[in-house]
Design an enzyme around this catalytic site. Structure first.
Site, PDB file in Angstrom:
ATOM      1  CE1 TYR A 150      -3.735   2.254   0.643  1.00 18.00           C
ATOM      2  CE2 TYR A 150      -2.620   3.342   2.286  1.00 18.00           C
ATOM      3  CZ  TYR A 150      -3.468   3.321   1.713  1.00 18.00           C
ATOM      4  OH  TYR A 150      -4.526   4.303   1.914  1.00 18.00           O
ATOM      5  CE  LYS A 154      -3.868   5.052  -1.686  1.00 14.87           C
ATOM      6  NZ  LYS A 154      -4.892   5.706  -2.572  1.00 14.87           N
ATOM      7  CB  THR A 185     -12.669   5.782   5.586  1.00 12.50           C
ATOM      8  OG1 THR A 185     -11.414   5.240   6.369  1.00 12.50           O
ATOM      9  CG2 THR A 185     -12.500   7.140   5.785  1.00 12.50           C
TER      10      THR A 185
END
Length: 253
Positions: A150, A154, A185
């Site tokens: 991740y 990103k 979220t």
């Protein structure tokens, strides 16, 4: 407000969380918004009761489906003014633990999809002097523990944003917003105030609280608006000041 009146906005990953919040913000300010994601039911919940928001089911890891999404938007609505590349998923594990398939899956949605969607959109955005806002993560500006795939994806998004900004100025502006710990979220939805992880974040964040979805959506709307017409290539943390600190805990206050 109606600063986006008559404009068309595409929000990927718009079926929940930050993407849904961004879609509602643009709709509230006059835009016609198309949200894209894999699950019709989730998209329908965001669309419900809001005629300014439309749903388009698409697997954003499949380039042909991305191309069909953008073509459909332009064919039906006649234009594309703003692209918000929001779709993304977390991926846990160290470099030893993450399998090649998990690595590739993390890249496909968190980075490759941004490339494909931006590429398909660029000619239409150029016609409108439009813009792209990429939704990154504080994990792209610095490493998290145990999120190597991740963080890498990103981090790649940071320089993809800068490269597109340099290549396509002044016709298309490209900026990125990097949320920190944002409440409710897909990643944080199960976290409650009494959990140690929440307390640890609150201790570290200068604002003394975690962020809200509408606080991210407001920054995205600003970057897409006329007041940001001379801004491109920016990386904006939305993190309550966390990025301003050096990583140490509060020592004296």
């Amino acid at each position: 407000m109606s600063r986006f009146a008559d404009q068309v906005v595409v929000v990927t990953g718009g079926g929940s969380g930050i993407g849904a919040g961004i879609a509602h913000r643009f709709a509230a300010e006059g835009a016609t918004v198309v949200i894209a994601g894999r699950t019709q039911e989730k998209l329908d919940k965001v669309v419900a009761g809001n005629p300014a928001i439309r749903a388009h089911v698409a697997d954003l890891t499949v380039p042909d489906e991305i191309n069909a999404l953008i073509a459909s938007v332009v064919d039906e609505l006649g234009r594309l003014d703003v692209l918000v590349n929001n779709a993304g998923v977390p991926s846990l594990g160290t470099v030893e633990a993450v399998t090649p398939d998990q690595w590739r899956a993390a890249m496909a949605i968190n980075l490759d999809a941004v490339y494909h969607t931006s590429r398909a959109s660029m000619p239409h955005l150029r016609e409108r002097k439009g813009c792209i806002v990429n939704i990154g993560s504080m994990g792209g500006l610095g490493a998290d523990y145990g999120m190597v795939a991740y963080n890498t994806a990103k981090g790649g998004l940071v320089n993809l944003t800068r490269a597109m900004a340099a290549d396509h100025a002044p016709d298309v502006r490209v900026n990125a917003v990097h949320p920190g710990f944002i409440r409710d979220t897909g990643i944080t939805g199960g976290v409650t105030p009494d959990m140690p992880i929440m307390q640890a974040y609150v201790q570290r964040i200068p604002f003394g609280r975690v962020g809200e979805i509408d606080e991210v959506a407001g920054v995205v709307a600003f970057l897409a608006g006329e007041d940001a017409r001379y801004l491109t290539g920016l990386q904006i943390p939305v993190d309550g000041g966390l990025d301003a600190t050096n990583g140490q805990p509060r020592l004296f206050f």
